[in-house]
Enzyme design. Structure first.
Site, short mmCIF file in Angstrom:
data_model
loop_
_atom_site.label_atom_id
_atom_site.label_comp_id
_atom_site.label_asym_id
_atom_site.label_seq_id
_atom_site.Cartn_x
_atom_site.Cartn_y
_atom_site.Cartn_z
N GLY A 1 10.11 4.44 6.60
CA GLY A 1 9.00 3.79 6.55
C GLY A 1 7.68 4.35 6.10
CD1 TRP B 1 8.44 5.57 -0.08
CD2 TRP B 1 8.92 3.45 -1.51
NE1 TRP B 1 8.86 5.83 -1.49
CE2 TRP B 1 9.58 4.90 -2.12
CE3 TRP B 1 9.07 2.40 -2.11
CZ2 TRP B 1 10.00 4.81 -3.41
CZ3 TRP B 1 9.68 2.34 -3.27
CH2 TRP B 1 10.35 3.47 -3.95
CG ASP C 1 16.07 -0.28 5.76
OD1 ASP C 1 15.67 0.17 4.98
OD2 ASP C 1 17.07 -0.18 6.46
CG ASP D 1 23.04 -7.45 4.45
OD1 ASP D 1 22.34 -6.84 3.54
OD2 ASP D 1 24.21 -7.68 4.69
CG ASP E 1 13.37 4.21 -1.43
OD1 ASP E 1 13.79 4.67 -2.49
OD2 ASP E 1 12.97 5.20 -0.58
CE LYS F 1 16.67 5.54 -3.81
NZ LYS F 1 16.62 6.24 -2.70
#
Length: 244
Positions: free
Chosen positions: A81, A83, A109, A125, A149, A189
């Site tokens: 959490g 970000w 997430d 998902d 991320d 990322k």
């Protein structure tokens, strides 16, 4: 960690050392020792962030300025959490800056994430067939920033891990193309390894500026870097009926 020297010779920096417990691998002990002595980990605890990763997005935003008051942000792979916490502050999601517009932050997430004040969090998902539509429904409109991320579970094989994270980045980019406002930003990322070249080419077609950055908070021995794509060109118009 700073500790007073009881000898009266002032203060000195003490490095926390972790004894190798029975049954714990040396690699695990070294990782734990590095975590305990990591200045970003220590700083995160002091400043209330959920992890050192918060400083990566802080440093990226300080450099590029994509998180603005009133902005609508989607954070993919948001656990734990950090970000989201940064995004809530930067887009003024809690309305703490009364003279600035209030933004919104939506986090997604695979694992459950503890609630974050000012952010809407969903467990999902993102690679499931209906994930895009669900996120768009929760968002209720266009986004100004899509951040990813996301990372797959490490396999121990560098090449495999690289391909897995690039696949996640490509899925996040496809979603960004669908929901971003014109002029919007995509941040993700990636792990260096070669397969990211196709992703770079795709982003350059769809954004006016694409930069690859390794922020100071990213560990020097890590292969991770971040791609920041700004100035989304917008969705291509649908062809007229009868056109090829």
């Amino acid at each position: 960690m700073t500790t007073k020297n009881t000898s009266g010779r002032g203060q000195r920096e003490l490095r926390v050392r972790v004894k190798t417990a029975k049954g714990r691998k040396l690699s695990s002990t070294l990782w734990l020792e590095r975590q305990l002595n990591d200045p970003y980990v220590i700083r995160a605890k002091k400043e209330g962030y959920r992890g050192r990763a918060a400083y990566k997005i802080l440093e990226l935003d300080d450099k590029f300025g994509f998180l603005k008051p009133g902005g609508r942000v989607v954070d993919l792979g948001c656990a734990p959490g950090g970000w989201c916490q940064v995004a809530v502050e930067r887009v003024n999601a809690l309305g703490q800056r009364k003279n600035k517009p209030e933004g919104t932050v939506l986090g997604v997430d695979l694992q459950e994430v503890e609630p974050i004040s000012g952010a809407e969090i969903h467990q999902l998902d993102f690679l499931s067939d209906d994930a895009d539509e669900k996120v768009k429904g929760w968002l209720g409109g266009r986004a100004d920033v899509v951040m990813s991320d996301m990372a797959a579970a490490a396999s121990g094989h560098k090449g495999t891990d690289h391909l897995r994270i690039i696949a996640l980045c490509e899925a996040a980019a496809a979603f960004a193309f669908d929901v971003l406002e014109e002029g919007g930003t995509f941040v993700a990322k990636v792990l260096a390894g070669g397969a990211e070249n196709e992703l770079q080419a795709l982003l350059k077609k769809n954004f006016t500026k694409v930069a690859n950055v390794k922020p100071p908070a990213s560990r020097a021995d890590s292969s991770e870097k971040f791609v920041v794509a700004m100035g989304f060109r917008g969705r291509a118009s649908e062809p007229e009926e009868g056109e090829a």
